[in-house]
Motif scaffolding. Structure first.
Motif, PDB file in Angstrom:
ATOM      1  N   SER A 135       0.825  -1.204   0.000  1.00  0.00           N
ATOM      2  CA  SER A 135       0.000   0.000   0.000  1.00  0.00           C
ATOM      3  C   SER A 135       0.858   1.252   0.000  1.00  0.00           C
ATOM      4  CB  SER A 135      -0.930  -0.008   1.223  1.00  0.00           C
ATOM      5  OG  SER A 135      -1.762  -1.139   1.223  1.00  0.00           O
ATOM      6  N   LEU A 136       1.917   1.254   0.785  1.00  0.00           N
ATOM      7  CA  LEU A 136       2.819   2.403   0.813  1.00  0.00           C
ATOM      8  C   LEU A 136       3.429   2.647  -0.567  1.00  0.00           C
ATOM      9  CD1 LEU A 136       4.642   1.811   4.226  1.00  0.00           C
ATOM     10  CD2 LEU A 136       2.986   3.604   3.698  1.00  0.00           C
ATOM     11  N   ALA A 137       3.825   1.563  -1.234  1.00  0.00           N
ATOM     12  CA  ALA A 137       4.420   1.700  -2.566  1.00  0.00           C
ATOM     13  C   ALA A 137       3.413   2.240  -3.572  1.00  0.00           C
ATOM     14  CB  ALA A 137       4.973   0.350  -3.026  1.00  0.00           C
ATOM     15  N   VAL A 138       2.191   1.716  -3.557  1.00  0.00           N
ATOM     16  CA  VAL A 138       1.166   2.154  -4.513  1.00  0.00           C
ATOM     17  C   VAL A 138       0.804   3.618  -4.280  1.00  0.00           C
ATOM     18  CG1 VAL A 138      -1.236   1.830  -5.226  1.00  0.00           C
ATOM     19  CG2 VAL A 138       0.228  -0.154  -4.856  1.00  0.00           C
ATOM     20  N   LEU A 139       0.598   4.008  -3.021  1.00  0.00           N
ATOM     21  CA  LEU A 139       0.204   5.382  -2.726  1.00  0.00           C
ATOM     22  C   LEU A 139       1.342   6.361  -2.997  1.00  0.00           C
ATOM     23  CD1 LEU A 139      -1.823   4.773   0.551  1.00  0.00           C
ATOM     24  CD2 LEU A 139      -2.723   5.357  -1.695  1.00  0.00           C
ATOM     25  N   ALA A 140       2.575   5.926  -2.744  1.00  0.00           N
ATOM     26  CA  ALA A 140       3.715   6.798  -3.018  1.00  0.00           C
ATOM     27  C   ALA A 140       3.899   7.005  -4.515  1.00  0.00           C
ATOM     28  CB  ALA A 140       4.980   6.208  -2.401  1.00  0.00           C
ATOM     29  N   PHE A 141       3.563   6.001  -5.318  1.00  0.00           N
ATOM     30  CA  PHE A 141       3.756   6.090  -6.769  1.00  0.00           C
ATOM     31  C   PHE A 141       2.614   6.829  -7.452  1.00  0.00           C
ATOM     32  CE2 PHE A 141       3.526   4.466 -11.127  1.00  0.00           C
ATOM     33  CZ  PHE A 141       4.825   4.687 -11.555  1.00  0.00           C
ATOM     34  N   GLY A 143       0.099   8.566  -5.834  1.00  0.00           N
ATOM     35  CA  GLY A 143      -0.498   9.654  -5.081  1.00  0.00           C
ATOM     36  C   GLY A 143      -1.742   9.182  -4.351  1.00  0.00           C
ATOM     37  N   SER A 144      -2.135   9.931  -3.337  1.00  0.00           N
ATOM     38  CA  SER A 144      -3.262   9.519  -2.508  1.00  0.00           C
ATOM     39  C   SER A 144      -4.529  10.255  -2.903  1.00  0.00           C
ATOM     40  CB  SER A 144      -2.951   9.791  -1.034  1.00  0.00           C
ATOM     41  OG  SER A 144      -4.020   9.393  -0.213  1.00  0.00           O
ATOM     42  N   SER A 145      -5.601   9.500  -3.024  1.00  0.00           N
ATOM     43  CA  SER A 145      -6.937  10.068  -3.241  1.00  0.00           C
ATOM     44  C   SER A 145      -7.933   9.167  -2.534  1.00  0.00           C
ATOM     45  CB  SER A 145      -7.265  10.164  -4.729  1.00  0.00           C
ATOM     46  OG  SER A 145      -7.388   8.879  -5.304  1.00  0.00           O
ATOM     47  N   MET A 146      -9.115   9.702  -2.256  1.00  0.00           N
ATOM     48  CA  MET A 146     -10.111   8.932  -1.531  1.00  0.00           C
ATOM     49  C   MET A 146     -10.513   7.674  -2.307  1.00  0.00           C
ATOM     50  SD  MET A 146     -11.946   8.842   1.263  1.00  0.00           S
ATOM     51  CE  MET A 146     -12.055  10.527   1.875  1.00  0.00           C
ATOM     52  N   LEU A 147     -10.728   7.812  -3.617  1.00  0.00           N
ATOM     53  CA  LEU A 147     -11.136   6.659  -4.430  1.00  0.00           C
ATOM     54  C   LEU A 147     -10.047   5.599  -4.457  1.00  0.00           C
ATOM     55  CD1 LEU A 147     -13.156   5.340  -6.334  1.00  0.00           C
ATOM     56  CD2 LEU A 147     -12.118   6.608  -8.226  1.00  0.00           C
ATOM     57  N   LEU A 148      -8.806   6.018  -4.662  1.00  0.00           N
ATOM     58  CA  LEU A 148      -7.705   5.053  -4.698  1.00  0.00           C
ATOM     59  C   LEU A 148      -7.543   4.371  -3.354  1.00  0.00           C
ATOM     60  CD1 LEU A 148      -5.286   3.746  -6.103  1.00  0.00           C
ATOM     61  CD2 LEU A 148      -3.911   5.731  -5.431  1.00  0.00           C
ATOM     62  N   LEU A 149      -7.713   5.131  -2.273  1.00  0.00           N
ATOM     63  CA  LEU A 149      -7.560   4.553  -0.944  1.00  0.00           C
ATOM     64  C   LEU A 149      -8.628   3.501  -0.670  1.00  0.00           C
ATOM     65  CD1 LEU A 149      -5.686   4.876   1.497  1.00  0.00           C
ATOM     66  CD2 LEU A 149      -7.305   6.525   2.433  1.00  0.00           C
ATOM     67  N   VAL A 150      -9.868   3.795  -1.037  1.00  0.00           N
ATOM     68  CA  VAL A 150     -10.951   2.834  -0.822  1.00  0.00           C
ATOM     69  C   VAL A 150     -10.717   1.576  -1.663  1.00  0.00           C
ATOM     70  CG1 VAL A 150     -13.416   2.420  -1.144  1.00  0.00           C
ATOM     71  CG2 VAL A 150     -12.640   4.586  -0.181  1.00  0.00           C
ATOM     72  N   CYS A 151     -10.357   1.756  -2.931  1.00  0.00           N
ATOM     73  CA  CYS A 151     -10.109   0.594  -3.795  1.00  0.00           C
ATOM     74  C   CYS A 151      -8.925  -0.226  -3.306  1.00  0.00           C
ATOM     75  CB  CYS A 151      -9.876   1.053  -5.229  1.00  0.00           C
ATOM     76  SG  CYS A 151     -11.325   1.796  -6.013  1.00  0.00           S
ATOM     77  N   LEU A 152      -7.880   0.447  -2.851  1.00  0.00           N
ATOM     78  CA  LEU A 152      -6.701  -0.258  -2.354  1.00  0.00           C
ATOM     79  C   LEU A 152      -7.032  -1.042  -1.097  1.00  0.00           C
ATOM     80  CD1 LEU A 152      -3.656  -0.739  -2.733  1.00  0.00           C
ATOM     81  CD2 LEU A 152      -3.248   1.287  -1.325  1.00  0.00           C
ATOM     82  N   MET A 153      -7.758  -0.408  -0.171  1.00  0.00           N
ATOM     83  CA  MET A 153      -8.170  -1.113   1.050  1.00  0.00           C
ATOM     84  C   MET A 153      -9.130  -2.254   0.727  1.00  0.00           C
ATOM     85  SD  MET A 153      -6.663   0.290   3.706  1.00  0.00           S
ATOM     86  CE  MET A 153      -5.263   0.280   2.602  1.00  0.00           C
ATOM     87  N   GLY A 154      -9.851  -2.131  -0.413  1.00  0.00           N
ATOM     88  CA  GLY A 154     -10.783  -3.182  -0.794  1.00  0.00           C
ATOM     89  C   GLY A 154     -10.119  -4.494  -1.167  1.00  0.00           C
ATOM     90  N   LEU A 227       0.435   8.972   4.059  1.00  0.00           N
ATOM     91  CA  LEU A 227       0.074   8.517   2.717  1.00  0.00           C
ATOM     92  C   LEU A 227      -1.392   8.122   2.606  1.00  0.00           C
ATOM     93  CD1 LEU A 227       3.222   6.415   1.789  1.00  0.00           C
ATOM     94  CD2 LEU A 227       2.539   8.616   0.844  1.00  0.00           C
ATOM     95  N   GLY A 228      -2.163   8.448   3.623  1.00  0.00           N
ATOM     96  CA  GLY A 228      -3.584   8.140   3.587  1.00  0.00           C
ATOM     97  C   GLY A 228      -4.393   9.341   3.158  1.00  0.00           C
ATOM     98  N   VAL A 229      -5.366   9.705   3.961  1.00  0.00           N
ATOM     99  CA  VAL A 229      -6.201  10.872   3.688  1.00  0.00           C
ATOM    100  C   VAL A 229      -5.346  12.132   3.809  1.00  0.00           C
ATOM    101  CG1 VAL A 229      -8.199  12.187   4.466  1.00  0.00           C
ATOM    102  CG2 VAL A 229      -8.262   9.692   4.495  1.00  0.00           C
ATOM    103  N   GLN A 230      -5.441  12.984   2.804  1.00  0.00           N
ATOM    104  CA  GLN A 230      -4.592  14.165   2.740  1.00  0.00           C
ATOM    105  C   GLN A 230      -5.358  15.423   3.155  1.00  0.00           C
ATOM    106  OE1 GLN A 230      -1.206  13.966   1.908  1.00  0.00           O
ATOM    107  NE2 GLN A 230      -1.721  11.792   2.141  1.00  0.00           N
TER     108      GLN A 230
END
Length: 284
Positions: A135-141, A143-154, A227-230
């Motif tokens: 997750s850290l790698a994906v968000l760092a590459f 960028g963080s957004s609410m949609l990406l965070l929800v899908c990643l946590m999914g 790297l979560g909610v900004q």
């Protein structure tokens, strides 16, 4: 029966069926859901509104019941919004994980062979993968957004649902009711959705109650690491992350969201254990 006696009888019956700790946990979760729904209406201030004259005000301030942060923003308002954001992320991610994992599990049970082998290999790979590092790698590459965070946590924990759904579907398919509806001409989709899924739903629901607090903690950890909610948006982990710098001078900034995280995850775990005991026939 007089109304007062009926009220006490109902309370006594409820206490026999629901332990006190579980009842308190369910009340807390109900409160969190109501806060998530009505947060915009009950927040006393906007989460970005600054009052520099009341900067780092302690809890009990006439205008800021839970105090203010380093920029003079109301901690109570930010806490209410953080509960809303964190629960939306956790709920959305849990639904995605459950639907994705259950679908793959049913596909493995239906087609068997190469499809089943592929699903099990993917499940083993997911279980062995350090999800936080990925997750850290994906968000760092990206960028963080609410949609990406929800899908990643999914994608967290889907392998549990896949294994559970596969095993239960194979067991249910060998029973008489599944074979009977197939003989009546039901399509595979109808068999799995209308007949098998309702019979395995209780186990999947219990699994969701166990995954839900883990996703809350995962999101809180990512937000704590930045790297979560900004900003300017806020989440429980986000508040803890920013409040750690003021732990010695203004501990209320961090302790309020940390308390909510602790009690919410504990309440969900207690409710999940209780549901498992009530719904799992093997436990009974």
């Amino acid at each position: 029966m007089p109304p007062r006696r009926g009220y006490f009888a109902a309370i006594a019956t409820l206490r026999r069926h629901v332990p006190l700790s579980v009842g308190l946990g369910l009340l807390w979760l109900l409160l969190m859901v109501l806060i998530a729904i009505f947060a915009p209406l009950i927040m006393p201030y906007n989460i970005t509104a600054m009052d520099l004259s009341s900067r780092l005000a302690a809890p009990g301030h006439p205008s800021h019941w839970l105090g203010t942060d380093e920029l003079g923003r109301d901690v109570l308002s930010r806490l209410l919004q953080s509960i809303r954001v964190s629960l939306v992320i956790a709920f959305g991610a849990t639904i995605i994980s459950a639907v994705f994992g259950t679908t793959l599990g049913f596909a493995a049970a239906k087609f068997r062979g190469a499809v089943e082998h592929l699903v099990l290999v993917l499940a083993d790979f997911q279980a062995a993968l350090p999800f936080l590092i990925m997750s850290l790698a994906v968000l760092a590459f990206f960028g963080s957004s609410m949609l990406l965070l929800v899908c990643l946590m999914g994608f967290y924990g889907w392998e549990r649902y896949a294994r559970i759904a596969r095993g239960l579907a194979i067991s249910a398919s060998s029973q008489g009711y599944a074979a009977a509806v197939v003989q009546l001409g039901a399509t595979p989709m109808r068999v799995y959705v209308r007949h098998i899924l309702p019979n395995v739903a209780s186990t999947l629901i219990v699994s969701m109650t166990l995954t839900f607090p883990e996703i809350i903690l995962m999101e809180s950890g990512l937000s704590f690491l930045g790297l979560g909610v900004q900003p300017p948006e806020s989440s429980l982990g986000n508040m803890v992350g920013f409040g750690r710098e003021y732990l010695t001078t203004a501990p209320w900034i961090m302790l309020a969201p940390a308390f909510v995280i602790m009690v919410t995850t504990l309440s969900i775990s207690l409710a999940g254990d209780w549901l498992r005991d009530k719904l799992d026939p093997t436990v009974r």
